[in-house]
Design an enzyme around this catalytic site. Sequence first.
Site, PDB file in Angstrom:
ATOM      1  CG  ASP A  77      -3.824   1.896  -3.500  1.00  0.00           C
ATOM      2  OD1 ASP A  77      -3.225   2.490  -4.419  1.00  0.00           O
ATOM      3  OD2 ASP A  77      -4.708   2.444  -2.817  1.00  0.00           O
TER       4      ASP A  77
ATOM      5  CE1 TYR B 215      -3.256   2.860   0.311  1.00  0.00           C
ATOM      6  CE2 TYR B 215      -2.942   2.868   2.686  1.00  0.00           C
ATOM      7  CZ  TYR B 215      -3.519   3.404   1.563  1.00  0.00           C
ATOM      8  OH  TYR B 215      -4.349   4.502   1.668  1.00  0.00           O
TER       9      TYR B 215
END
Length: 335
Positions: A212, A173
């Site tokens: 992500d 992330y």
Amino acid sequence: MPPKRKAATTETLSDIEESSQSQSVAKKTKAANQSLDTAVAANGQPTNKVLPAHISFPPCTEGSVRLATWNICGLAATQKKGFKYYIEAEDPDILVLNETKVNSAPQDGILDSRFNHRKWAISGKKSYAGTALLSKHKPITISTDLPGHPNPDIVKGRLVTFEFEGCYVVATYVTNAGQGLKTLAEKNTWNQHFTAYIRELDQKKPVIWMGDLNVAPTAKDLANPKSNWNKTAGYTKDETEAFERILNPPESEQDTGKFVDVWRNMHPDDQHYTYFSYRFNCRSKGLGWRLDMFVVSERIVEKVKMCEIRSEIYGASDHVPVVMEIERELVTGMP
């Protein structure tokens, strides 16, 4: 995800104006459909704002493993919005969850029953960030470190690496450049050390990098590139160039392997997105960003069987999942 805006700034208004033509097309498309369930935006993605009542996907290709990545924008929140129904339908062999916002390893029946091997990377800040890597297959080693990074607190909750027989799976992330790009320098530091890290792994075994990634690599990867260029986190010169250097190292860096953005490689012309802000009715207008991805070592890209954005799985989070299937032997060591 790009930072949330406190008010409708000039930049945001510019975004809306720039998309007026797309909105007009989207409205006509929507009107042509008989229900909201079948409505699509101008770029072809659905416009539903809650998960479908029935979710099903084809089974995994024989001889492959299925991997899925999803920024869930808080595990506790998404559990109330149909999280388990997606997990049951997708049934991935390896699952990455981003922005879990958990403060300790949670007990979740659907996850605990399906994945025997789980690692929750938890941020030092309460209810912030968080990355989980969950697998049906046992890893050889597990790590949450980013070697060389000067601030371990920034890394906490953002990185998990599983080593398998034939590859590394790296879940991230990636840190955000922030409102007004106030943390772009921090993002640049992350990119510097992460690039070194993934290249070091690639010299040992092929790498599957997923999660992500908090960057829209090209103008095709966000709805309004012109008004966001070098102004909005995720679409700056520093960030896009750093991503490109991972994919295609400069000639001066000999013996450095290349990487491939899998979905873009398989869908070169599509302008589909994985993140739609809850604000400004972005979902209905098709105004999004492609931030969630699979990136693999170039030498294994031919082993990829499919890679798709699960565009209809929206509403449990402001992101939608992305899935990839790849030959099973990379993970298990066996065909």
